[in-house]
Design a protein around this motif. Structure first.
Motif, PDB file in Angstrom:
ATOM      1  N   GLN A   1      42.016 -25.630 -29.655  1.00  0.00           N
ATOM      2  CA  GLN A   1      43.035 -24.798 -28.995  1.00  0.00           C
ATOM      3  C   GLN A   1      42.563 -24.189 -27.670  1.00  0.00           C
ATOM      4  O   GLN A   1      43.350 -23.577 -26.957  1.00  0.00           O
ATOM      5  N   PHE A   2      41.280 -24.366 -27.343  1.00  0.00           N
ATOM      6  CA  PHE A   2      40.787 -23.770 -26.092  1.00  0.00           C
ATOM      7  C   PHE A   2      40.708 -24.792 -24.972  1.00  0.00           C
ATOM      8  O   PHE A   2      40.524 -25.972 -25.214  1.00  0.00           O
ATOM      9  N   ASP A   3      40.827 -24.286 -23.760  1.00  0.00           N
ATOM     10  CA  ASP A   3      40.775 -25.152 -22.584  1.00  0.00           C
ATOM     11  C   ASP A   3      39.443 -25.000 -21.857  1.00  0.00           C
ATOM     12  O   ASP A   3      38.743 -23.995 -22.036  1.00  0.00           O
ATOM     13  N   ILE A   4      39.135 -25.994 -21.009  1.00  0.00           N
ATOM     14  CA  ILE A   4      37.918 -25.923 -20.189  1.00  0.00           C
ATOM     15  C   ILE A   4      38.305 -25.972 -18.715  1.00  0.00           C
ATOM     16  O   ILE A   4      39.221 -26.696 -18.325  1.00  0.00           O
ATOM     17  N   LEU A   5      37.580 -25.212 -17.918  1.00  0.00           N
ATOM     18  CA  LEU A   5      37.718 -25.281 -16.468  1.00  0.00           C
ATOM     19  C   LEU A   5      36.347 -25.675 -15.910  1.00  0.00           C
ATOM     20  O   LEU A   5      35.345 -25.036 -16.222  1.00  0.00           O
ATOM     21  N   PHE A   6      36.314 -26.740 -15.105  1.00  0.00           N
ATOM     22  CA  PHE A   6      35.044 -27.177 -14.531  1.00  0.00           C
ATOM     23  C   PHE A   6      34.806 -26.531 -13.177  1.00  0.00           C
ATOM     24  O   PHE A   6      35.739 -26.345 -12.398  1.00  0.00           O
ATOM     25  N   GLY A   7      33.549 -26.233 -12.904  1.00  0.00           N
ATOM     26  CA  GLY A   7      33.174 -25.691 -11.607  1.00  0.00           C
ATOM     27  C   GLY A   7      32.003 -26.446 -11.007  1.00  0.00           C
ATOM     28  O   GLY A   7      31.222 -27.069 -11.738  1.00  0.00           O
ATOM     29  N   ASN A   8      31.902 -26.387  -9.699  1.00  0.00           N
ATOM     30  CA  ASN A   8      30.774 -26.955  -8.977  1.00  0.00           C
ATOM     31  C   ASN A   8      29.588 -25.997  -9.185  1.00  0.00           C
ATOM     32  O   ASN A   8      29.258 -25.163  -8.339  1.00  0.00           O
ATOM     33  N   GLY A   9      29.005 -26.093 -10.383  1.00  0.00           N
ATOM     34  CA  GLY A   9      28.061 -25.083 -10.842  1.00  0.00           C
ATOM     35  C   GLY A   9      28.838 -23.906 -11.407  1.00  0.00           C
ATOM     36  O   GLY A   9      30.022 -23.734 -11.097  1.00  0.00           O
TER      37      GLY A   9
ATOM     38  N   LEU B   1      19.897 -30.461 -15.282  1.00  0.00           N
ATOM     39  CA  LEU B   1      20.773 -31.180 -14.352  1.00  0.00           C
ATOM     40  C   LEU B   1      21.223 -30.266 -13.209  1.00  0.00           C
ATOM     41  O   LEU B   1      22.384 -30.282 -12.789  1.00  0.00           O
ATOM     42  N   ALA B   2      20.278 -29.474 -12.702  1.00  0.00           N
ATOM     43  CA  ALA B   2      20.614 -28.521 -11.639  1.00  0.00           C
ATOM     44  C   ALA B   2      21.154 -29.235 -10.405  1.00  0.00           C
ATOM     45  O   ALA B   2      21.999 -28.703  -9.682  1.00  0.00           O
ATOM     46  N   GLY B   3      20.690 -30.462 -10.175  1.00  0.00           N
ATOM     47  CA  GLY B   3      21.067 -31.182  -8.965  1.00  0.00           C
ATOM     48  C   GLY B   3      22.515 -31.641  -8.929  1.00  0.00           C
ATOM     49  O   GLY B   3      23.056 -31.871  -7.845  1.00  0.00           O
ATOM     50  N   ILE B   4      23.148 -31.791 -10.090  1.00  0.00           N
ATOM     51  CA  ILE B   4      24.516 -32.334 -10.055  1.00  0.00           C
ATOM     52  C   ILE B   4      25.581 -31.249  -9.935  1.00  0.00           C
ATOM     53  O   ILE B   4      26.726 -31.555  -9.651  1.00  0.00           O
ATOM     54  N   ARG B   5      25.225 -29.987 -10.154  1.00  0.00           N
ATOM     55  CA  ARG B   5      26.147 -28.871 -10.013  1.00  0.00           C
ATOM     56  C   ARG B   5      27.361 -29.022 -10.932  1.00  0.00           C
ATOM     57  O   ARG B   5      28.436 -29.469 -10.523  1.00  0.00           O
ATOM     58  N   LEU B   6      27.185 -28.676 -12.192  1.00  0.00           N
ATOM     59  CA  LEU B   6      28.325 -28.700 -13.100  1.00  0.00           C
ATOM     60  C   LEU B   6      28.277 -27.509 -14.055  1.00  0.00           C
ATOM     61  O   LEU B   6      27.324 -27.330 -14.803  1.00  0.00           O
ATOM     62  N   GLY B   7      29.336 -26.707 -13.988  1.00  0.00           N
ATOM     63  CA  GLY B   7      29.494 -25.601 -14.917  1.00  0.00           C
ATOM     64  C   GLY B   7      30.850 -25.719 -15.591  1.00  0.00           C
ATOM     65  O   GLY B   7      31.727 -26.415 -15.083  1.00  0.00           O
ATOM     66  N   PHE B   8      31.015 -25.058 -16.726  1.00  0.00           N
ATOM     67  CA  PHE B   8      32.343 -25.048 -17.336  1.00  0.00           C
ATOM     68  C   PHE B   8      32.622 -23.727 -18.025  1.00  0.00           C
ATOM     69  O   PHE B   8      31.726 -23.041 -18.508  1.00  0.00           O
TER      70      PHE B   8
ATOM     71  N   ASN C   1      43.025 -22.452 -13.104  1.00  0.00           N
ATOM     72  CA  ASN C   1      43.023 -23.836 -12.645  1.00  0.00           C
ATOM     73  C   ASN C   1      43.854 -24.016 -11.366  1.00  0.00           C
ATOM     74  O   ASN C   1      43.599 -24.921 -10.580  1.00  0.00           O
ATOM     75  N   LYS C   2      44.805 -23.124 -11.140  1.00  0.00           N
ATOM     76  CA  LYS C   2      45.639 -23.233  -9.939  1.00  0.00           C
ATOM     77  C   LYS C   2      44.854 -22.923  -8.672  1.00  0.00           C
ATOM     78  O   LYS C   2      45.228 -23.372  -7.591  1.00  0.00           O
ATOM     79  N   ILE C   3      43.814 -22.128  -8.782  1.00  0.00           N
ATOM     80  CA  ILE C   3      43.058 -21.801  -7.567  1.00  0.00           C
ATOM     81  C   ILE C   3      41.776 -22.622  -7.432  1.00  0.00           C
ATOM     82  O   ILE C   3      41.041 -22.500  -6.462  1.00  0.00           O
ATOM     83  N   ARG C   4      41.525 -23.481  -8.393  1.00  0.00           N
ATOM     84  CA  ARG C   4      40.410 -24.427  -8.278  1.00  0.00           C
ATOM     85  C   ARG C   4      40.806 -25.505  -7.263  1.00  0.00           C
ATOM     86  O   ARG C   4      41.937 -25.974  -7.261  1.00  0.00           O
ATOM     87  N   LEU C   5      39.878 -25.900  -6.397  1.00  0.00           N
ATOM     88  CA  LEU C   5      40.190 -27.004  -5.485  1.00  0.00           C
ATOM     89  C   LEU C   5      40.271 -28.303  -6.293  1.00  0.00           C
ATOM     90  O   LEU C   5      39.494 -28.506  -7.220  1.00  0.00           O
ATOM     91  N   PRO C   6      41.222 -29.185  -5.958  1.00  0.00           N
ATOM     92  CA  PRO C   6      41.535 -30.316  -6.838  1.00  0.00           C
ATOM     93  C   PRO C   6      40.360 -31.243  -7.162  1.00  0.00           C
ATOM     94  O   PRO C   6      40.248 -31.728  -8.269  1.00  0.00           O
ATOM     95  N   TYR C   7      39.480 -31.462  -6.213  1.00  0.00           N
ATOM     96  CA  TYR C   7      38.405 -32.436  -6.457  1.00  0.00           C
ATOM     97  C   TYR C   7      37.041 -31.760  -6.443  1.00  0.00           C
ATOM     98  O   TYR C   7      36.085 -32.277  -5.865  1.00  0.00           O
ATOM     99  N   ASN C   8      36.956 -30.603  -7.077  1.00  0.00           N
ATOM    100  CA  ASN C   8      35.696 -29.845  -6.981  1.00  0.00           C
ATOM    101  C   ASN C   8      34.528 -30.515  -7.710  1.00  0.00           C
ATOM    102  O   ASN C   8      33.381 -30.223  -7.425  1.00  0.00           O
TER     103      ASN C   8
END
Ligand SMILES: *Cc1c(COP(=O)(O)O)cnc(C)c1O
Length: 360
Positions: A80-88, A220-227, A239-246
């Protein structure tokens, strides 16, 4: 004549200091909580094979769906929970804070991860830091709860384990804070791979709780992925303020591949945790040094009074880069932070430290 930056930009920006990253060229790098191990060559070859399939002429999947499915399964995120990805996770902190109206209140303990303050202030938010208790670095619950009542913060950030102190706060205190908070509480689990503790299982009981993770400290610090994990109600708005291809295509493919290598990462983190114990015990054996317990991949320690900066510089001269926290005011007086590296790097650090201490 064009206008100067100080008249065009928000005045605050002129007064800000850039986030400085030390130059580690030629040094043993124990300053940034990186996993010191890379991959065996057969795994590197398999990764390169994956990269060959990727189309750099195309935009990446804006929702990183495949990666999302892998992470959901590995992290055991309830459906039931969602994920938001970030560039780190740095970017996730930025997205969260960008959603708040100017002058909203944000609260976090001090010392904690510097980006909470840095980004909040950039966005003209009211950032309140509440000192931890000296030496135990535990949450000061009386002040935390009073401040939540008085300031009604829109967001509270708690790093679990905390950076730069390394400790896990008392979990029942965290729950109390979540229950007392009118806004969101973000639990930043950047060091989860080393800690065996999480609030993911508490998401179901607390609608205002968000849990943040990153692959950086895992290796994996070099790939920059957070969630960021939380209820759809909040994630869909953020998610609306996340840039589309971050999350770029190389990051998506590399993370998808790397996360199939669970045994490798488990082995590396296990080794780092063992070496953390060795390093803590060796530091405890030095009478001049006060060592703090750590549930992360770094160790905070206190030097004799007014010696931290000269010890830091002496280590650097001997080829070892750690982090000097002593210029920060408050509870980190005389404190340095060392990341757990490879055994030979840790030994090089220790012998340089001993040499330095013998001279003061
Ligand atoms: C390192 C760190 C982060 C940032 O992680 P990235 O995903 O690399 O941006 C976030 N929070 C804490 C507490 C950290 O120590």
């Amino acid at each position: 004549m064009t206008k100067s930056p100080s008249t065009l930009f928000r005045p605050k920006i002129g007064k800000m200091a850039a986030y400085k990253v030390a130059d580690a060229a030629g040094l043993i790098k124990l300053d940034a909580m990186e996993n010191p191990y890379h991959w065996p060559s057969d795994i590197t070859e398999q990764w390169l094979d994956k990269l060959r399939t990727c189309h750099l002429n195309r935009y990446p999947d804006p929702d990183a769906k495949e990666l999302g499915a892998i992470i959901r399964k590995l992290t055991q995120i309830p459906d039931q929970f969602d994920i938001l990805f970030g560039n780190g996770s740095d970017e996730l902190i930025q997205i969260l804070l960008m959603a708040l109206p100017t002058d909203s209140c944000v609260l976090a303990p001090e010392p904690s991860f510097v980006m909470y303050r840095q980004i909040a202030q950039t966005l003209d938010l009211n950032y309140h830091s509440i000192p931890l208790l000296p030496d135990s670095f535990e949450l000061d619950m009386t002040t935390m709860l009073d401040s939540i009542k008085n300031y009604q913060p829109s967001m509270v950030f708690l790093a679990y384990p905390n950076n730069p102190t390394g400790n896990l706060f008392n979990k029942s205190f965290i729950i109390e804070i979540i229950e007392a908070s009118p806004g969101l509480v973000i639990i930043d689990e950047a060091y989860a791979p080393f800690a065996d503790e999480t609030l993911i299982n508490d998401l179901e009981n607390h609608d205002n709780l968000l849990v943040m993770r990153t692959l950086s400290k895992l290796g994996l610090a070099g790939i920059r992925l957070g969630f960021l994990i939380g209820s759809t109600r909040f994630i869909e708005q953020l998610n609306k303020i996340r840039l589309p291809y971050n999350i770029n295509i190389l990051t998506q493919i590399s993370a998808e591949f790397a996360l199939t290598q669970q045994d490798l990462f488990a082995e590396q983190t296990e080794k780092i945790c063992q070496d953390r114990t060795v390093l803590i015990n060796e530091l405890i054996a030095l009478p001049e040094i006060q060592v703090f317990e750590s549930a992360a991949n770094f160790i905070l320690f206190r030097t004799p009074a007014n010696q931290a900066t000269s010890i830091f510089l002496s280590l650097k001269e001997q080829g070892i880069l750690i982090k000097n926290l002593s210029p920060q005011p408050g509870l980190l007086t005389d404190c340095l932070r060392v990341t757990v590296g490879k055994p030979e790097e840790n030994q090089a650090f220790l012998s340089a430290l001993k040499k330095t201490l013998a001279k003061i």
